[in-house]
Enzyme design. Structure first.
Site, PDB file in Angstrom:
ATOM      1  N   TYR A   1      -4.196  43.276   3.019  1.00  0.00           N
ATOM      2  CA  TYR A   1      -5.470  43.187   2.306  1.00  0.00           C
ATOM      3  C   TYR A   1      -5.342  43.698   0.870  1.00  0.00           C
ATOM      4  O   TYR A   1      -5.885  43.104  -0.060  1.00  0.00           O
ATOM      5  CB  TYR A   1      -6.557  43.956   3.059  1.00  0.00           C
ATOM      6  CG  TYR A   1      -6.753  43.455   4.462  1.00  0.00           C
ATOM      7  CD1 TYR A   1      -7.558  42.347   4.732  1.00  0.00           C
ATOM      8  CD2 TYR A   1      -6.115  44.071   5.542  1.00  0.00           C
ATOM      9  CE1 TYR A   1      -7.717  41.873   6.021  1.00  0.00           C
ATOM     10  CE2 TYR A   1      -6.281  43.605   6.845  1.00  0.00           C
ATOM     11  CZ  TYR A   1      -7.079  42.503   7.077  1.00  0.00           C
ATOM     12  OH  TYR A   1      -7.238  42.038   8.345  1.00  0.00           O
TER      13      TYR A   1
ATOM     14  N   ASN B   1     -13.729  34.075   7.486  1.00  0.00           N
ATOM     15  CA  ASN B   1     -13.062  32.775   7.368  1.00  0.00           C
ATOM     16  C   ASN B   1     -13.518  31.869   8.514  1.00  0.00           C
ATOM     17  O   ASN B   1     -13.280  32.189   9.673  1.00  0.00           O
ATOM     18  CB  ASN B   1     -11.546  32.982   7.410  1.00  0.00           C
ATOM     19  CG  ASN B   1     -10.781  31.688   7.534  1.00  0.00           C
ATOM     20  OD1 ASN B   1     -11.245  30.634   7.126  1.00  0.00           O
ATOM     21  ND2 ASN B   1      -9.597  31.782   8.112  1.00  0.00           N
TER      22      ASN B   1
ATOM     23  N   CYS C   1      -5.866  33.365   8.287  1.00  0.00           N
ATOM     24  CA  CYS C   1      -6.292  34.757   8.195  1.00  0.00           C
ATOM     25  C   CYS C   1      -5.482  35.653   9.136  1.00  0.00           C
ATOM     26  O   CYS C   1      -5.390  36.860   8.915  1.00  0.00           O
ATOM     27  CB  CYS C   1      -7.789  34.888   8.447  1.00  0.00           C
ATOM     28  SG  CYS C   1      -8.357  34.113   9.956  1.00  0.00           S
ATOM     29  N   HIS C   2      -4.868  35.066  10.167  1.00  0.00           N
ATOM     30  CA  HIS C   2      -4.058  35.855  11.094  1.00  0.00           C
ATOM     31  C   HIS C   2      -2.813  36.425  10.420  1.00  0.00           C
ATOM     32  O   HIS C   2      -2.218  37.366  10.926  1.00  0.00           O
ATOM     33  CB  HIS C   2      -3.670  35.020  12.324  1.00  0.00           C
ATOM     34  CG  HIS C   2      -2.829  33.827  12.007  1.00  0.00           C
ATOM     35  ND1 HIS C   2      -3.375  32.638  11.550  1.00  0.00           N
ATOM     36  CD2 HIS C   2      -1.483  33.632  12.060  1.00  0.00           C
ATOM     37  CE1 HIS C   2      -2.399  31.770  11.349  1.00  0.00           C
ATOM     38  NE2 HIS C   2      -1.244  32.348  11.659  1.00  0.00           N
TER      39      HIS C   2
ATOM     40  N   GLU D   1       4.930  31.997  14.988  1.00  0.00           N
ATOM     41  CA  GLU D   1       5.488  31.692  13.668  1.00  0.00           C
ATOM     42  C   GLU D   1       6.760  32.473  13.365  1.00  0.00           C
ATOM     43  O   GLU D   1       7.400  32.233  12.344  1.00  0.00           O
ATOM     44  CB  GLU D   1       4.443  32.005  12.587  1.00  0.00           C
ATOM     45  CG  GLU D   1       3.232  31.120  12.622  1.00  0.00           C
ATOM     46  CD  GLU D   1       2.245  31.424  11.506  1.00  0.00           C
ATOM     47  OE1 GLU D   1       2.634  32.054  10.496  1.00  0.00           O
ATOM     48  OE2 GLU D   1       1.087  31.000  11.621  1.00  0.00           O
TER      49      GLU D   1
END
Length: 162
Positions: free
Chosen positions: A96, A123, A131-132, A158
C-alpha cells in the site's frame, strides 16, 4: 440495466456484472461487498464469454494475454489506484505504501497507505484488476473482500508466494 453472469471457479462461484459494453464487477459469491444486483438481468453477452475465457486461462495457471473491456465505477482517487493495480505484473506483489508513493510522485500530493488501502478494498473487479497482489509493508497478507484464503490461493497460483 445491469447484466449478470455466473462463473464457477476453483474458489467457488463468481458473479460477473456488465453495463452491456464492459465488465463493471467481478465478485466472489458471498463476499463482504457483494452488491445489490436488482434489477439485474442474466444475459449471455459476448463480453461474458471473453471474461470467462480470461478466468479459465488464469485458473489454469496461465497469464492471460488479453484483457476484457473494463468499466469500474468509483471516485477519481479510486480510479487512479485501480489503474496502478492493473500495472502490477502477474506473479509479483507490491504494498500500500509503494502505491501511495507512486500517487504522490504523479500528483505532487501526499498520500497515505491507509487511503490507498480503502481504495484497493473497494475495487469492484477483483482478480482482473489484481487487488490481491497488494500486501502489507511487512509482507503479510492483509484484507481481501473475498477472504484471505482466496487471496493466498491467487498469489500461490501466480507463484508470488510459496
Amino acid at each position: 440495466m445491469i447484466y449478470t453472469a455466473h462463473y464457477n471457479s476453483p474458489l467457488g462461484g463468481i458473479t460477473l456484472t456488465s453495463d452491456g459494453m464492459a465488465l463493471t464487477g467481478l465478485y466472489f459469491d458471498g463476499e463482504r461487498d457483494f452488491p445489490d444486483l436488482s434489477p439485474g438481468r442474466k444475459k449471455d453477452l459476448p463480453l461474458f464469454g471473453d471474461v470467462m475465457r480470461w478466468l479459465d486461462l488464469y485458473f489454469d495457471g496461465k497469464e492471460p494475454d488479453f484483457s476484457p473491456a473494463l468499466n469500474p465505477t468509483g471516485t477519481a482517487f479510486q480510479m487512479s489506484v485501480w489503474a496502478i493495480l492493473r500495472t502490477i505484473p502477474y506473479g509479483e506483489t507490491t504494498n500500500y505504501g509503494a502505491i501511495a508513493k507512486r500517487l504522490e510522485k504523479k500528483t505532487g500530493k501526499r498520500m497515505s497507505a491507509q487511503a490507498v488501502g480503502g481504495a484497493v478494498g473497494r475495487n469492484p473487479i477483483s482478480i482482473i484488476v489484481p487487488c490481491h497482489r497488494v500486501i502489507g509493508a511487512n509482507g503479510s497478507l492483509t484484507g481481501y473482500a473475498g477472504g484471505l484464503d482466496k487471496k493466498e490461493y491467487l498469489l500461490e497460483l501466480e507463484g508470488a508466494i510459496d
